[in-house]
Scaffold this motif. Structure first.
Motif, PDB file in Angstrom:
ATOM      1  N   ASP A  92     109.726  19.883  48.200  1.00  0.00           N
ATOM      2  CA  ASP A  92     111.014  19.966  49.101  1.00  0.00           C
ATOM      3  C   ASP A  92     111.934  21.088  48.972  1.00  0.00           C
ATOM      4  O   ASP A  92     112.581  21.041  47.600  1.00  0.00           O
ATOM      5  CB  ASP A  92     111.564  18.697  49.375  1.00  0.00           C
ATOM      6  CG  ASP A  92     112.761  18.531  50.567  1.00  0.00           C
ATOM      7  OD1 ASP A  92     113.293  19.552  50.778  1.00  0.00           O
ATOM      8  OD2 ASP A  92     112.596  17.592  51.417  1.00  0.00           O
ATOM      9  N   ASP A 111     104.833  23.704  54.988  1.00  0.00           N
ATOM     10  CA  ASP A 111     104.923  22.923  55.619  1.00  0.00           C
ATOM     11  C   ASP A 111     106.020  22.785  56.470  1.00  0.00           C
ATOM     12  O   ASP A 111     107.110  22.801  55.796  1.00  0.00           O
ATOM     13  CB  ASP A 111     104.233  21.603  55.394  1.00  0.00           C
ATOM     14  CG  ASP A 111     103.902  20.487  56.466  1.00  0.00           C
ATOM     15  OD1 ASP A 111     103.661  21.158  57.564  1.00  0.00           O
ATOM     16  OD2 ASP A 111     103.847  19.372  56.257  1.00  0.00           O
ATOM     17  N   VAL A 114     108.159  20.216  58.863  1.00  0.00           N
ATOM     18  CA  VAL A 114     108.260  18.953  59.309  1.00  0.00           C
ATOM     19  C   VAL A 114     109.384  18.486  60.469  1.00  0.00           C
ATOM     20  O   VAL A 114     110.587  18.635  60.016  1.00  0.00           O
ATOM     21  CB  VAL A 114     108.134  17.724  58.440  1.00  0.00           C
ATOM     22  CG1 VAL A 114     107.927  16.477  58.900  1.00  0.00           C
ATOM     23  CG2 VAL A 114     106.853  18.023  57.357  1.00  0.00           C
ATOM     24  N   ARG A 157     112.113  18.808  57.510  1.00  0.00           N
ATOM     25  CA  ARG A 157     111.811  19.307  55.992  1.00  0.00           C
ATOM     26  C   ARG A 157     111.229  20.477  56.130  1.00  0.00           C
ATOM     27  O   ARG A 157     110.229  20.691  56.960  1.00  0.00           O
ATOM     28  CB  ARG A 157     111.164  17.997  55.387  1.00  0.00           C
ATOM     29  CG  ARG A 157     111.636  16.724  55.366  1.00  0.00           C
ATOM     30  CD  ARG A 157     110.915  15.479  55.005  1.00  0.00           C
ATOM     31  NE  ARG A 157     110.812  15.649  53.633  1.00  0.00           N
ATOM     32  CZ  ARG A 157     109.974  15.002  52.538  1.00  0.00           C
ATOM     33  NH1 ARG A 157     109.005  14.459  53.224  1.00  0.00           N
ATOM     34  NH2 ARG A 157     110.220  15.367  51.342  1.00  0.00           N
ATOM     35  N   TYR A 159     111.624  21.798  64.657  1.00  0.00           N
ATOM     36  CA  TYR A 159     112.769  20.884  64.172  1.00  0.00           C
ATOM     37  C   TYR A 159     113.438  20.123  65.540  1.00  0.00           C
ATOM     38  O   TYR A 159     113.511  20.947  66.193  1.00  0.00           O
ATOM     39  CB  TYR A 159     113.540  21.717  63.536  1.00  0.00           C
ATOM     40  CG  TYR A 159     113.205  22.297  62.160  1.00  0.00           C
ATOM     41  CD1 TYR A 159     112.614  21.452  61.110  1.00  0.00           C
ATOM     42  CD2 TYR A 159     113.230  23.670  61.775  1.00  0.00           C
ATOM     43  CE1 TYR A 159     112.149  21.899  59.893  1.00  0.00           C
ATOM     44  CE2 TYR A 159     112.738  24.214  60.574  1.00  0.00           C
ATOM     45  CZ  TYR A 159     112.245  23.429  59.672  1.00  0.00           C
ATOM     46  OH  TYR A 159     111.555  23.784  58.639  1.00  0.00           O
ATOM     47  N   THR A 206     103.018  21.264  70.871  1.00  0.00           N
ATOM     48  CA  THR A 206     102.584  21.441  69.360  1.00  0.00           C
ATOM     49  C   THR A 206     101.490  22.634  69.311  1.00  0.00           C
ATOM     50  O   THR A 206     100.840  23.179  70.042  1.00  0.00           O
ATOM     51  CB  THR A 206     101.905  20.197  68.888  1.00  0.00           C
ATOM     52  OG1 THR A 206     100.612  20.052  69.817  1.00  0.00           O
ATOM     53  CG2 THR A 206     102.723  19.034  69.028  1.00  0.00           C
ATOM     54  N   LYS A 257     105.643  12.958  70.584  1.00  0.00           N
ATOM     55  CA  LYS A 257     106.136  13.555  69.408  1.00  0.00           C
ATOM     56  C   LYS A 257     107.552  12.568  69.169  1.00  0.00           C
ATOM     57  O   LYS A 257     108.138  12.342  70.087  1.00  0.00           O
ATOM     58  CB  LYS A 257     106.539  14.950  69.738  1.00  0.00           C
ATOM     59  CG  LYS A 257     105.673  15.739  69.846  1.00  0.00           C
ATOM     60  CD  LYS A 257     105.971  17.203  69.411  1.00  0.00           C
ATOM     61  CE  LYS A 257     106.788  17.853  70.622  1.00  0.00           C
ATOM     62  NZ  LYS A 257     107.014  19.242  70.534  1.00  0.00           N
ATOM     63  N   GLU A 266     107.024  13.473  64.169  1.00  0.00           N
ATOM     64  CA  GLU A 266     105.667  12.695  63.875  1.00  0.00           C
ATOM     65  C   GLU A 266     104.873  12.432  65.010  1.00  0.00           C
ATOM     66  O   GLU A 266     105.601  12.429  66.334  1.00  0.00           O
ATOM     67  CB  GLU A 266     105.876  11.461  63.247  1.00  0.00           C
ATOM     68  CG  GLU A 266     106.551  11.563  61.794  1.00  0.00           C
ATOM     69  CD  GLU A 266     107.096  10.437  61.006  1.00  0.00           C
ATOM     70  OE1 GLU A 266     106.953   9.407  61.777  1.00  0.00           O
ATOM     71  OE2 GLU A 266     107.043  10.588  59.631  1.00  0.00           O
TER      72      GLU A 266
END
Length: 453
Positions: A79, A54, A56, A72, A333, A43, A66, A59
């Motif tokens: 979006d 952002d 994404v 996204r 991603y 990260t 992770k 999470e």
């Protein structure tokens, strides 16, 4: 001093520099250095806050691991897929709307969008004598180099280049957003004339056209293009316009802007960053890899043949022997890259129009089988997906855009995001970037020049 002696001297000096500058890799772990501004788990190191974009792709779970999620891409909280679909439903171009959103932080009304488009169209032409003096008289083999010099030269044509007020910076940024496509197109035409001995076509920008339409108009001898061609290029501009503050070129804008320099210096620095092969030049590597695959895979419909050659690439037995399958994998991603999904859909439409479906299906097969091949060869359980570079070069090729313009197209798009980050740093920053470097050179006793050997 002749060139041979100079070459030997440079080689000797270079060898000495290389010899004296190595750093033991173990020291990075000892001092917990975040190489590449990345944490041990991959990260990014948190160095700032942004409201612009952002990215994404995963999470972070309760145990710090992770967790992959579908990718996204968000612009100002929206979006990107929703922006694209809304524009498609109105059969409209959307890059200008994205630029407005990134700069202003809000979606424009129809009237605001039209006023913004009119403003962009009114300043798309370069200042008087700029084309002759700054582009034609100083052509470059590399158009990104020409683009950076064009940005810096714009300083001399600005009546108020040093004003750091937000209204003035906004004006400068909008002019650059509008003119980047013209700068790149004219740089390309100069390159054709001076380095390829081909005809040079200098068309005037048409104010009523979108950025995508104007670019195709400016680079083609007859200035013509189809609606689908312009729509595909417009999509490419949308999905490359911003990618979070942590990408190398946007970070460069923040770092340079934090020093309280002028807009042109900050944006030129970002162009230099994007020019790098580890950043904006990646799609060219995909196309070069695909050239080799197409040469060596006789039956493009054979998944076995494709798999066999991808195994060779992954095992460092083919292409550039790095073991990388270009266009696969991304720092953020994991399950999917939304940009690749959007571009793949348009690429198929364009391939149908251009008679390139067989080649599109080759790309599609590679997207499907490459992840498991890489995981198997590298004994990794890290989930990867195709990134936007897998399809962008293919799309540009179908649009008959020369490869030397692939990275400049990225810049034509990303100038919108850079401009937003420039303004954000001026408004919300306030401190010069000053990260720490640990000095690992031992202290030495000075040797007078007469005692040196």
């Amino acid at each position: 001093m002749n060139s041979k002696i100079t070459d030997k001297m440079i080689e000797k000096l270079s060898s000495r520099a290389v010899l004296n500058d190595p750093i033991n890799p173990d020291l990075y772990e000892k001092y917990d250095v975040k190489r590449g501004l990345r944490n041990a788990n991959g990260t990014g190191v948190l160095v700032g806050l942004t409201r612009i974009g952002d990215v994404v792709g995963y999470e972070i779970g309760a145990n710090g691991e992770k967790i992959p999620v579908p990718g996204r891409l968000m612009y100002r909280g929206y979006d990107v897929i929703d922006l694209v679909k809304d524009a498609e439903s109105h059969d409209d171009y959307c890059y200008e709307q994205c630029a407005y959103l990134l700069l202003m932080g809000e979606l424009p009304t129809k009237e605001e969008l039209q006023n913004f488009r009119d403003f962009l169209g009114s300043v798309r032409s370069l200042p008087p004598n700029f084309t002759e003096d700054m582009i034609m008289k100083a052509p470059s083999q590399d158009i990104m180099n020409k683009l950076a010099r064009g940005v810096l030269a714009s300083y001399s044509y600005d009546e108020n280049p040093e004003d750091r007020s937000v209204p003035n910076i906004m004006r400068q940024c909008i002019e650059l957003i509008s003119r980047f496509s013209t700068l790149a197109a004219y740089g390309y035409q100069a390159r054709r004339r001076y380095y390829e001995n081909q005809s040079m076509f200098i068309h005037n920008p048409i104010p009523a056209l979108s950025t995508a339409e104007n670019f195709l108009h400016l680079i083609r001898p007859d200035g013509k293009y189809t609606k689908l061609e312009a729509q595909v290029l417009d999509l490419a501009l949308i999905i490359h316009a911003e990618h979070g503050g942590g990408n190398n070129s946007s970070l460069t804008v923040h770092v340079v802007s934090s020093a309280d320099t002028d807009t042109y210096s900050a944006i030129a620095a970002a162009v230099g960053s994007l020019k790098g092969r580890r950043h904006g030049g990646a799609n060219i590597r995909v196309v070069e890899m695909m050239d080799e695959i197409k040469e060596n895979v006789k039956d493009w419909s054979s998944e076995k043949e494709i798999r066999d050659y991808l195994y060779k690439i992954a095992k460092k037995q083919a292409f550039d022997n790095t073991g990388l399958i270009y266009g696969m994998g991304h720092a953020v991603y994991t399950i999917s890259d939304p940009r690749a999904l959007l571009l793949r859909e348009k690429a198929k439409q364009l391939a149908e129009e251009k008679g390139c479906l067989e080649e599109f299906n080759l790309y599609r097969t590679i997207e499907q089988v490459a992840p498991e091949i890489l995981m198997e060869v590298h004994h990794s359980d890290k989930r990867i997906c195709a990134n936007v570079d897998l399809y962008s070069g293919f799309v540009y090729s179908m649009l008959n855009i020369p490869r030397e313009l692939f990275t400049p197209i990225f810049a034509i798009s990303r100038i919108a995001g850079w401009s937003a980050h420039r303004i954000e740093e001026i408004v919300a920053g306030g401190r010069i970037y000053r990260p720490a470097y640990k000095n690992v050179c031992e202290e030495r006793k000075y040797i007078p020049i007469d005692d040196r050997k």
